[in-house]
Design a protein around this motif. Structure first.
Motif, PDB file in Angstrom:
ATOM      1  N   TRP A   9      37.878  29.109  40.147  1.00 36.14           N
ATOM      2  CA  TRP A   9      38.491  30.272  39.425  1.00 36.14           C
ATOM      3  C   TRP A   9      39.943  30.716  39.404  1.00 36.14           C
ATOM      4  O   TRP A   9      40.191  31.616  38.658  1.00 36.14           O
ATOM      5  CB  TRP A   9      37.263  31.599  39.994  1.00 36.14           C
ATOM      6  CG  TRP A   9      36.968  31.595  41.386  1.00 36.14           C
ATOM      7  CD1 TRP A   9      36.171  30.897  41.802  1.00 36.14           C
ATOM      8  CD2 TRP A   9      37.855  32.197  42.091  1.00 36.14           C
ATOM      9  NE1 TRP A   9      36.029  31.186  43.312  1.00 36.14           N
ATOM     10  CE2 TRP A   9      37.233  31.989  43.588  1.00 36.14           C
ATOM     11  CE3 TRP A   9      39.022  32.900  42.220  1.00 36.14           C
ATOM     12  CZ2 TRP A   9      37.670  32.721  44.846  1.00 36.14           C
ATOM     13  CZ3 TRP A   9      39.382  33.693  43.479  1.00 36.14           C
ATOM     14  CH2 TRP A   9      38.701  33.357  44.664  1.00 36.14           C
ATOM     15  N   THR A  14      42.412  33.544  31.428  1.00 32.96           N
ATOM     16  CA  THR A  14      42.170  35.026  31.369  1.00 32.96           C
ATOM     17  C   THR A  14      40.969  34.985  30.522  1.00 32.96           C
ATOM     18  O   THR A  14      41.247  34.644  29.094  1.00 32.96           O
ATOM     19  CB  THR A  14      43.335  36.061  30.946  1.00 32.96           C
ATOM     20  OG1 THR A  14      44.475  35.765  31.862  1.00 32.96           O
ATOM     21  CG2 THR A  14      42.929  37.310  30.911  1.00 32.96           C
ATOM     22  N   PRO A  15      39.842  35.678  30.642  1.00 33.54           N
ATOM     23  CA  PRO A  15      38.919  35.864  29.818  1.00 33.54           C
ATOM     24  C   PRO A  15      39.000  36.648  28.720  1.00 33.54           C
ATOM     25  O   PRO A  15      39.869  37.767  29.076  1.00 33.54           O
ATOM     26  CB  PRO A  15      37.606  36.153  30.723  1.00 33.54           C
ATOM     27  CG  PRO A  15      38.194  36.722  31.808  1.00 33.54           C
ATOM     28  CD  PRO A  15      39.461  36.176  32.254  1.00 33.54           C
ATOM     29  N   PHE A  33      38.688  31.664  27.066  1.00 30.46           N
ATOM     30  CA  PHE A  33      39.540  31.962  28.043  1.00 30.46           C
ATOM     31  C   PHE A  33      41.037  31.489  27.205  1.00 30.46           C
ATOM     32  O   PHE A  33      41.092  30.605  26.488  1.00 30.46           O
ATOM     33  CB  PHE A  33      39.428  31.194  29.403  1.00 30.46           C
ATOM     34  CG  PHE A  33      38.206  31.312  30.058  1.00 30.46           C
ATOM     35  CD1 PHE A  33      38.467  32.285  31.044  1.00 30.46           C
ATOM     36  CD2 PHE A  33      37.387  30.605  29.881  1.00 30.46           C
ATOM     37  CE1 PHE A  33      37.388  32.413  31.731  1.00 30.46           C
ATOM     38  CE2 PHE A  33      36.350  30.671  30.685  1.00 30.46           C
ATOM     39  CZ  PHE A  33      36.128  31.737  31.691  1.00 30.46           C
ATOM     40  N   GLU A  65      31.250  37.815  35.143  1.00 30.99           N
ATOM     41  CA  GLU A  65      32.035  38.286  36.215  1.00 30.99           C
ATOM     42  C   GLU A  65      31.857  37.163  37.581  1.00 30.99           C
ATOM     43  O   GLU A  65      32.947  36.901  38.232  1.00 30.99           O
ATOM     44  CB  GLU A  65      31.579  39.667  36.559  1.00 30.99           C
ATOM     45  CG  GLU A  65      32.056  40.715  35.636  1.00 30.99           C
ATOM     46  CD  GLU A  65      31.607  42.003  35.907  1.00 30.99           C
ATOM     47  OE1 GLU A  65      32.009  42.932  35.577  1.00 30.99           O
ATOM     48  OE2 GLU A  65      30.414  42.311  36.711  1.00 30.99           O
ATOM     49  N   THR A  68      34.177  34.225  36.615  1.00 28.00           N
ATOM     50  CA  THR A  68      35.628  34.512  37.147  1.00 28.00           C
ATOM     51  C   THR A  68      35.872  35.207  38.159  1.00 28.00           C
ATOM     52  O   THR A  68      37.276  35.030  38.614  1.00 28.00           O
ATOM     53  CB  THR A  68      35.961  35.375  35.830  1.00 28.00           C
ATOM     54  OG1 THR A  68      35.582  36.524  35.668  1.00 28.00           O
ATOM     55  CG2 THR A  68      35.726  34.704  34.435  1.00 28.00           C
ATOM     56  N   ARG A  70      36.034  38.069  38.617  1.00 26.49           N
ATOM     57  CA  ARG A  70      36.851  39.300  38.333  1.00 26.49           C
ATOM     58  C   ARG A  70      35.830  40.439  37.731  1.00 26.49           C
ATOM     59  O   ARG A  70      34.902  40.163  37.033  1.00 26.49           O
ATOM     60  CB  ARG A  70      37.972  38.941  37.251  1.00 26.49           C
ATOM     61  CG  ARG A  70      38.928  38.001  37.842  1.00 26.49           C
ATOM     62  CD  ARG A  70      39.742  37.434  36.742  1.00 26.49           C
ATOM     63  NE  ARG A  70      40.923  38.206  36.666  1.00 26.49           N
ATOM     64  CZ  ARG A  70      41.977  38.068  35.690  1.00 26.49           C
ATOM     65  NH1 ARG A  70      41.802  36.681  35.005  1.00 26.49           N
ATOM     66  NH2 ARG A  70      42.687  38.733  35.340  1.00 26.49           N
ATOM     67  N   THR A  92      40.238  43.474  32.601  1.00 28.51           N
ATOM     68  CA  THR A  92      39.939  42.383  33.548  1.00 28.51           C
ATOM     69  C   THR A  92      40.684  42.848  34.996  1.00 28.51           C
ATOM     70  O   THR A  92      41.761  43.383  35.057  1.00 28.51           O
ATOM     71  CB  THR A  92      40.494  41.014  33.372  1.00 28.51           C
ATOM     72  OG1 THR A  92      42.040  41.123  33.538  1.00 28.51           O
ATOM     73  CG2 THR A  92      40.034  40.521  32.215  1.00 28.51           C
ATOM     74  N   ARG A  95      42.621  38.880  40.071  1.00 22.08           N
ATOM     75  CA  ARG A  95      41.792  37.911  40.856  1.00 22.08           C
ATOM     76  C   ARG A  95      41.752  38.054  42.405  1.00 22.08           C
ATOM     77  O   ARG A  95      42.928  38.749  42.885  1.00 22.08           O
ATOM     78  CB  ARG A  95      42.657  36.593  40.558  1.00 22.08           C
ATOM     79  CG  ARG A  95      42.199  36.267  39.236  1.00 22.08           C
ATOM     80  CD  ARG A  95      43.184  34.743  39.262  1.00 22.08           C
ATOM     81  NE  ARG A  95      42.675  34.048  37.924  1.00 22.08           N
ATOM     82  CZ  ARG A  95      43.713  33.603  37.185  1.00 22.08           C
ATOM     83  NH1 ARG A  95      44.827  33.366  37.399  1.00 22.08           N
ATOM     84  NH2 ARG A  95      43.071  32.964  36.010  1.00 22.08           N
TER      85      ARG A  95
END
Length: 98
Positions: A9, A14-15, A33, A65, A68, A70, A92, A95
């Protein structure tokens, strides 16, 4: 000796958006992403395909979530196609440390 590999992850981008759609068997999703670009997709075990879209949207966000690691805020919009929704990731969380 400790491994120098980073958790998966920490290597995904970044989503930015989610796609959610209903099939006869279950709800399916795709998570997009950037930096680096990529796609993760799959099916939701819960809720059932007969459930309301709001429940599936919540489950999809939670799945993203978990993937990721996050916190995500998602704004959902209905698509032109029946039983399809598109979610834009509006925020977001950071991390977690490695």
């Amino acid at each position: 000796m400790a491994s120098k590999r980073r958790p998966y992850w920490h290597t995904i981008g970044t989503p930015t958006s989610l796609v959610l759609y209903r099939t006869v068997e279950r709800w399916r999703y795709a998570l997009y992403f950037t930096e680096p670009s990529g796609v993760a997709d799959g099916a939701l075990d819960d809720p059932a395909s007969s459930s309301a879209p709001g429940a599936a949207q919540d489950a999809c966000r939670q799945k993203a979530e978990e993937f990721t690691h996050r916190r995500l805020e998602v704004l959902w919009c209905e698509s032109d196609q029946p039983d399809w929704w598109t979610g834009t990731v509006t925020s977001t969380g950071p991390r977690p440390p490695v």
